[in-house]
Design a protein around this motif. Structure first.
Motif, PDB file in Angstrom:
ATOM      1  N   THR A  15      56.247  33.104  67.183  1.00 55.81           N
ATOM      2  CA  THR A  15      56.392  32.944  68.840  1.00 55.81           C
ATOM      3  C   THR A  15      55.344  33.755  69.254  1.00 55.81           C
ATOM      4  OG1 THR A  15      58.599  32.168  68.308  1.00 55.81           O
ATOM      5  CG2 THR A  15      58.003  32.691  70.526  1.00 55.81           C
ATOM      6  N   LEU A  16      54.655  33.442  70.205  1.00 57.02           N
ATOM      7  CA  LEU A  16      53.599  34.246  70.919  1.00 57.02           C
ATOM      8  C   LEU A  16      53.972  34.100  72.333  1.00 57.02           C
ATOM      9  CD1 LEU A  16      51.347  36.377  70.865  1.00 57.02           C
ATOM     10  CD2 LEU A  16      49.834  34.303  70.558  1.00 57.02           C
ATOM     11  N   SER A  17      54.140  34.899  73.106  1.00 61.48           N
ATOM     12  CA  SER A  17      54.388  34.990  74.678  1.00 61.48           C
ATOM     13  C   SER A  17      54.073  36.193  75.315  1.00 61.48           C
ATOM     14  CB  SER A  17      56.028  34.676  74.778  1.00 61.48           C
ATOM     15  OG  SER A  17      56.805  35.939  74.415  1.00 61.48           O
ATOM     16  N   GLU A  18      53.963  36.196  76.587  1.00 61.66           N
ATOM     17  CA  GLU A  18      53.593  37.442  77.551  1.00 61.66           C
ATOM     18  C   GLU A  18      54.875  37.882  77.554  1.00 61.66           C
ATOM     19  OE1 GLU A  18      50.765  38.376  78.515  1.00 61.66           O
ATOM     20  OE2 GLU A  18      49.320  36.704  77.897  1.00 61.66           O
ATOM     21  N   SER A  19      54.708  39.374  77.879  1.00 59.98           N
ATOM     22  CA  SER A  19      55.766  39.998  78.306  1.00 59.98           C
ATOM     23  C   SER A  19      55.993  39.916  79.970  1.00 59.98           C
ATOM     24  CB  SER A  19      55.586  41.537  77.979  1.00 59.98           C
ATOM     25  OG  SER A  19      55.557  41.897  76.653  1.00 59.98           O
ATOM     26  N   VAL A  20      57.389  39.899  80.153  1.00 60.85           N
ATOM     27  CA  VAL A  20      57.462  39.915  81.790  1.00 60.85           C
ATOM     28  C   VAL A  20      58.351  41.111  82.065  1.00 60.85           C
ATOM     29  CG1 VAL A  20      57.548  37.366  81.481  1.00 60.85           C
ATOM     30  CG2 VAL A  20      59.776  38.667  81.078  1.00 60.85           C
ATOM     31  N   SER A  21      58.307  41.387  83.325  1.00 57.52           N
ATOM     32  CA  SER A  21      58.964  42.664  83.855  1.00 57.52           C
ATOM     33  C   SER A  21      60.420  42.493  83.970  1.00 57.52           C
ATOM     34  CB  SER A  21      58.322  42.936  85.358  1.00 57.52           C
ATOM     35  OG  SER A  21      59.293  43.889  85.864  1.00 57.52           O
ATOM     36  N   TYR A  22      61.296  43.433  83.541  1.00 59.12           N
ATOM     37  CA  TYR A  22      62.497  43.794  83.412  1.00 59.12           C
ATOM     38  C   TYR A  22      63.041  43.211  84.895  1.00 59.12           C
ATOM     39  CZ  TYR A  22      67.333  45.505  83.453  1.00 59.12           C
ATOM     40  OH  TYR A  22      68.646  45.297  83.387  1.00 59.12           O
ATOM     41  N   GLN A  23      62.518  43.579  85.698  1.00 59.84           N
ATOM     42  CA  GLN A  23      62.643  43.383  87.267  1.00 59.84           C
ATOM     43  C   GLN A  23      62.452  41.764  87.836  1.00 59.84           C
ATOM     44  OE1 GLN A  23      61.106  46.656  89.037  1.00 59.84           O
ATOM     45  NE2 GLN A  23      63.142  48.027  88.659  1.00 59.84           N
ATOM     46  N   ALA A  24      61.734  41.209  86.821  1.00 55.51           N
ATOM     47  CA  ALA A  24      61.087  39.769  87.242  1.00 55.51           C
ATOM     48  C   ALA A  24      62.080  38.677  87.488  1.00 55.51           C
ATOM     49  CB  ALA A  24      59.994  39.326  86.206  1.00 55.51           C
ATOM     50  N   GLY A  25      63.621  39.013  87.187  1.00 54.67           N
ATOM     51  CA  GLY A  25      64.646  37.941  86.918  1.00 54.67           C
ATOM     52  C   GLY A  25      64.647  37.128  85.951  1.00 54.67           C
ATOM     53  N   ILE A  26      65.530  36.300  85.922  1.00 58.23           N
ATOM     54  CA  ILE A  26      66.134  35.584  84.649  1.00 58.23           C
ATOM     55  C   ILE A  26      64.877  34.508  84.447  1.00 58.23           C
ATOM     56  CG2 ILE A  26      67.453  34.107  83.535  1.00 58.23           C
ATOM     57  CD1 ILE A  26      69.626  35.629  85.027  1.00 58.23           C
ATOM     58  N   ALA A  27      63.886  34.538  83.631  1.00 59.76           N
ATOM     59  CA  ALA A  27      62.923  33.270  83.494  1.00 59.76           C
ATOM     60  C   ALA A  27      62.410  33.542  82.032  1.00 59.76           C
ATOM     61  CB  ALA A  27      61.871  33.637  84.307  1.00 59.76           C
ATOM     62  N   LEU A  28      62.027  32.444  81.427  1.00 51.40           N
ATOM     63  CA  LEU A  28      61.463  32.664  80.131  1.00 51.40           C
ATOM     64  C   LEU A  28      60.013  32.955  79.988  1.00 51.40           C
ATOM     65  CD1 LEU A  28      62.623  28.950  78.842  1.00 51.40           C
ATOM     66  CD2 LEU A  28      63.537  31.057  78.031  1.00 51.40           C
ATOM     67  N   PRO A  29      59.720  34.074  79.152  1.00 54.70           N
ATOM     68  CA  PRO A  29      58.143  34.269  79.145  1.00 54.70           C
ATOM     69  C   PRO A  29      57.228  33.180  78.988  1.00 54.70           C
ATOM     70  CG  PRO A  29      59.531  35.060  77.154  1.00 54.70           C
ATOM     71  CD  PRO A  29      60.545  34.417  77.984  1.00 54.70           C
ATOM     72  N   PRO A  30      56.074  33.542  79.469  1.00 51.82           N
ATOM     73  CA  PRO A  30      55.306  32.405  79.205  1.00 51.82           C
ATOM     74  C   PRO A  30      54.614  32.483  78.005  1.00 51.82           C
ATOM     75  CG  PRO A  30      54.387  34.030  80.971  1.00 51.82           C
ATOM     76  CD  PRO A  30      55.740  34.339  80.618  1.00 51.82           C
ATOM     77  N   THR A  31      54.344  31.391  77.220  1.00 50.40           N
ATOM     78  CA  THR A  31      53.996  31.254  75.942  1.00 50.40           C
ATOM     79  C   THR A  31      52.361  31.254  75.935  1.00 50.40           C
ATOM     80  OG1 THR A  31      54.083  28.849  75.915  1.00 50.40           O
ATOM     81  CG2 THR A  31      55.817  29.870  74.991  1.00 50.40           C
ATOM     82  N   VAL A  32      51.773  31.758  74.923  1.00 48.18           N
ATOM     83  CA  VAL A  32      50.159  31.750  75.083  1.00 48.18           C
ATOM     84  C   VAL A  32      49.947  30.661  73.849  1.00 48.18           C
ATOM     85  CG1 VAL A  32      48.579  33.339  74.074  1.00 48.18           C
ATOM     86  CG2 VAL A  32      50.459  34.322  75.070  1.00 48.18           C
ATOM     87  N   ASP A  33      49.044  29.989  74.509  1.00 45.59           N
ATOM     88  CA  ASP A  33      48.674  28.694  73.691  1.00 45.59           C
ATOM     89  C   ASP A  33      47.395  28.648  73.194  1.00 45.59           C
ATOM     90  OD1 ASP A  33      47.377  28.358  76.139  1.00 45.59           O
ATOM     91  OD2 ASP A  33      48.266  26.336  76.825  1.00 45.59           O
ATOM     92  N   SER A  34      46.502  29.524  73.579  1.00 47.32           N
ATOM     93  CA  SER A  34      45.099  29.507  72.906  1.00 47.32           C
ATOM     94  C   SER A  34      44.830  30.732  72.240  1.00 47.32           C
ATOM     95  CB  SER A  34      44.241  29.541  74.003  1.00 47.32           C
ATOM     96  OG  SER A  34      44.140  30.136  75.104  1.00 47.32           O
ATOM     97  N   ALA A  35      45.612  31.293  71.353  1.00 48.43           N
ATOM     98  CA  ALA A  35      45.328  32.305  70.407  1.00 48.43           C
ATOM     99  C   ALA A  35      45.002  32.000  69.097  1.00 48.43           C
ATOM    100  CB  ALA A  35      46.592  33.399  70.461  1.00 48.43           C
ATOM    101  N   THR A  36      44.295  33.024  68.532  1.00 48.60           N
ATOM    102  CA  THR A  36      43.813  32.737  67.107  1.00 48.60           C
ATOM    103  C   THR A  36      44.915  33.536  66.375  1.00 48.60           C
ATOM    104  OG1 THR A  36      41.565  32.546  67.561  1.00 48.60           O
ATOM    105  CG2 THR A  36      42.351  33.013  65.222  1.00 48.60           C
ATOM    106  N   VAL A  37      45.843  32.758  65.181  1.00 45.41           N
ATOM    107  CA  VAL A  37      46.760  33.505  64.448  1.00 45.41           C
ATOM    108  C   VAL A  37      46.565  33.423  63.169  1.00 45.41           C
ATOM    109  CG1 VAL A  37      49.149  33.577  64.272  1.00 45.41           C
ATOM    110  CG2 VAL A  37      48.323  33.046  66.352  1.00 45.41           C
ATOM    111  N   ILE A  38      46.276  34.485  62.650  1.00 47.31           N
ATOM    112  CA  ILE A  38      45.925  34.514  61.064  1.00 47.31           C
ATOM    113  C   ILE A  38      46.940  35.187  60.256  1.00 47.31           C
ATOM    114  CG2 ILE A  38      44.150  34.892  59.237  1.00 47.31           C
ATOM    115  CD1 ILE A  38      42.029  34.719  61.753  1.00 47.31           C
ATOM    116  N   ILE A  39      47.306  34.673  59.304  1.00 48.47           N
ATOM    117  CA  ILE A  39      48.298  35.521  58.230  1.00 48.47           C
ATOM    118  C   ILE A  39      47.438  35.544  56.757  1.00 48.47           C
ATOM    119  CG2 ILE A  39      50.404  35.407  57.027  1.00 48.47           C
ATOM    120  CD1 ILE A  39      51.652  34.356  59.228  1.00 48.47           C
ATOM    121  N   LYS A  40      47.110  36.955  56.376  1.00 49.24           N
ATOM    122  CA  LYS A  40      46.469  36.837  54.858  1.00 49.24           C
ATOM    123  C   LYS A  40      47.374  37.387  54.048  1.00 49.24           C
ATOM    124  CE  LYS A  40      42.079  38.032  57.072  1.00 49.24           C
ATOM    125  NZ  LYS A  40      40.860  38.757  57.164  1.00 49.24           N
ATOM    126  N   HIS A  41      47.440  36.970  52.933  1.00 53.10           N
ATOM    127  CA  HIS A  41      48.121  37.373  51.755  1.00 53.10           C
ATOM    128  C   HIS A  41      47.272  37.201  50.503  1.00 53.10           C
ATOM    129  CE1 HIS A  41      50.822  35.981  48.300  1.00 53.10           C
ATOM    130  NE2 HIS A  41      51.563  37.222  48.894  1.00 53.10           N
TER     131      HIS A  41
END
Length: 125
Positions: A15-41
């Motif tokens: 799950t990748l999302s933007e952080s939101v301010s504690y004082q921003a109220g109750i809201a879901l953080p916005p997700t990030v939809d255009s990132a490159t996510v790589i797991i190396k093993h």
């Protein structure tokens, strides 16, 4: 904010999302939809795809997943690299801990038929 799950036998999930301010109220953080996510093993590299879904069993939300399953490997390191469209980079590395097998369970009862542990007593509230 990055939350990644590496569990043997299950797909890589993140799950990748933007952080939101504690004082921003109750809201879901916005997700990030255009990132490159790589797991190396080891010598393998897996690029997770943007594929939002909620797991019906755990009700956890993921927005990056892979069709590949996490191998059962308690020795090798797993490395995560996340790069978003603003060129911010997050990295992490981990190992999967070996499972601890429990061979015996014991219950101990005190004089009032309540379960207790050495030094502690579990009571009803």
């Amino acid at each position: 904010m990055v939350e990644c799950y590496i569990e043997p036998g299950l797909p890589y999930r993140l799950t990748l999302s933007e952080s939101v301010s504690y004082q921003a109220g109750i809201a879901l953080p916005p997700t990030v939809d255009s990132a490159t996510v790589i797991i190396k093993h080891g010598s393998n590299s897996d690029t997770l795809k943007f594929n939002p879904y909620t797991d019906p069993v755990t009700t956890k939300f993921y927005n990056y997943t892979s069709n590949n399953l996490v191998p059962v490997d308690y020795i090798s390191e797993f490395n995560l690299i996340v790069i978003d469209k603003q060129r911010r980079v997050a990295t992490a590395s981990t190992y999967i801990p070996k499972p601890v097998f429990i061979d015996t369970r014991m219950w101990n009862y005190n004089s009032s038929d309540r379960t207790n542990f050495p030094g502690k007593q579990i009571t009803d509230h």
